[in-house]
Design a protein around this motif. Sequence first.
Motif, short mmCIF file in Angstrom:
data_model
loop_
_atom_site.label_atom_id
_atom_site.label_comp_id
_atom_site.label_asym_id
_atom_site.label_seq_id
_atom_site.Cartn_x
_atom_site.Cartn_y
_atom_site.Cartn_z
N LEU A 15 -13.46 13.71 -15.33
CA LEU A 15 -12.30 13.42 -13.64
C LEU A 15 -12.23 12.14 -13.65
N GLN A 16 -12.75 11.23 -14.26
CA GLN A 16 -12.87 9.84 -13.45
C GLN A 16 -11.39 9.32 -13.66
N ASP A 17 -10.89 10.50 -14.61
CA ASP A 17 -9.49 10.07 -15.56
C ASP A 17 -8.31 10.56 -14.20
N TYR A 18 -8.63 11.39 -13.35
CA TYR A 18 -8.16 11.79 -11.72
C TYR A 18 -8.45 11.41 -10.86
N ILE A 19 -9.18 9.84 -10.80
CA ILE A 19 -9.74 8.92 -9.72
C ILE A 19 -8.71 7.80 -9.88
N PRO A 20 -8.04 6.75 -8.80
CA PRO A 20 -7.70 5.25 -8.98
C PRO A 20 -8.59 5.21 -9.41
N CYS A 21 -8.26 3.67 -10.59
CA CYS A 21 -9.61 2.84 -10.80
C CYS A 21 -10.07 2.25 -9.45
N TYR A 22 -11.42 2.05 -9.08
CA TYR A 22 -11.91 1.01 -8.15
C TYR A 22 -11.95 -0.61 -8.58
N ARG A 23 -11.32 -1.55 -7.28
CA ARG A 23 -11.63 -2.90 -8.53
C ARG A 23 -12.24 -3.80 -7.45
N GLY A 24 -12.91 -2.84 -6.68
CA GLY A 24 -14.38 -3.90 -5.60
C GLY A 24 -13.90 -3.84 -4.17
N VAL A 25 -14.08 -4.81 -3.96
CA VAL A 25 -13.56 -5.65 -2.54
C VAL A 25 -13.11 -6.55 -1.60
N VAL A 26 -12.26 -6.44 -1.70
CA VAL A 26 -11.32 -8.21 -1.20
C VAL A 26 -11.19 -8.29 0.27
N GLU A 27 -11.86 -9.41 0.32
CA GLU A 27 -11.38 -10.10 2.16
C GLU A 27 -10.15 -10.85 1.76
N ILE A 28 -9.23 -10.86 3.12
CA ILE A 28 -8.47 -10.92 3.37
C ILE A 28 -8.46 -12.25 4.21
N LYS A 29 -8.11 -13.39 4.36
CA LYS A 29 -8.94 -14.28 5.40
C LYS A 29 -7.58 -14.83 5.88
#
Length: 199
Positions: A72-86
């Motif tokens: 099922l993971q093949d059908y979900i976009p890869c999660y890369r974390g969280v970013v803070e736009i400063k």
Amino acid sequence: MDNATCVETSAAQYSTQFRFEEHAVTNFSYQVGGRAEIVSLNLGENRSIGKPLNKTEYEFYETAVKSLPCNLQDYIPCYRGVVEIKNGKPATLEVLRAKRKGCYIVLEDVTSTFKKPSIMDLKMGTRQYSDSMSPEKIARKRNRSLITTSNELGVRVAGIRSYNSTESCGHYHMNKMQGRELNTDTIQDAFRMFFFDGE
């Protein structure tokens, strides 16, 4: 949790993996649904998108996705974390507005390998509200479900942008208001238009 709260309470608690200035942020031109603006993030070779941080969605990617079966993971976009736009000097004021500052969930841009991607946003399920919403908002969501295909089919079109060579602009487009007008018969036409490239 909104962006301002995220920044005020420190993005570090969200396992922030990336930090960069606003010049690395541009419009994501293929967004077809949703109220929150999705942005395109320049992370070198890893084409990514950023969605304004939502605590529930963040917890889903941090926990639930990791426990899904591999097939099922093949059908979900890869999660890369969280970013803070400063804060930073925007490259183009019209494109990089101040509201883009804050915390974003970073996901793989699954459109990046396509020259003419076709996108469809679907609302799945007959229940489209959470228990944490106000009674007024729950009532609105219930009513919307009852008068759209969500009630009978458990799915509603929230937006479409698909390549079509017969359209003057090169693509077929449907917004969420048009999606709400679909019924059990016409929703089939919407799916046909999505998959039809005009040839």
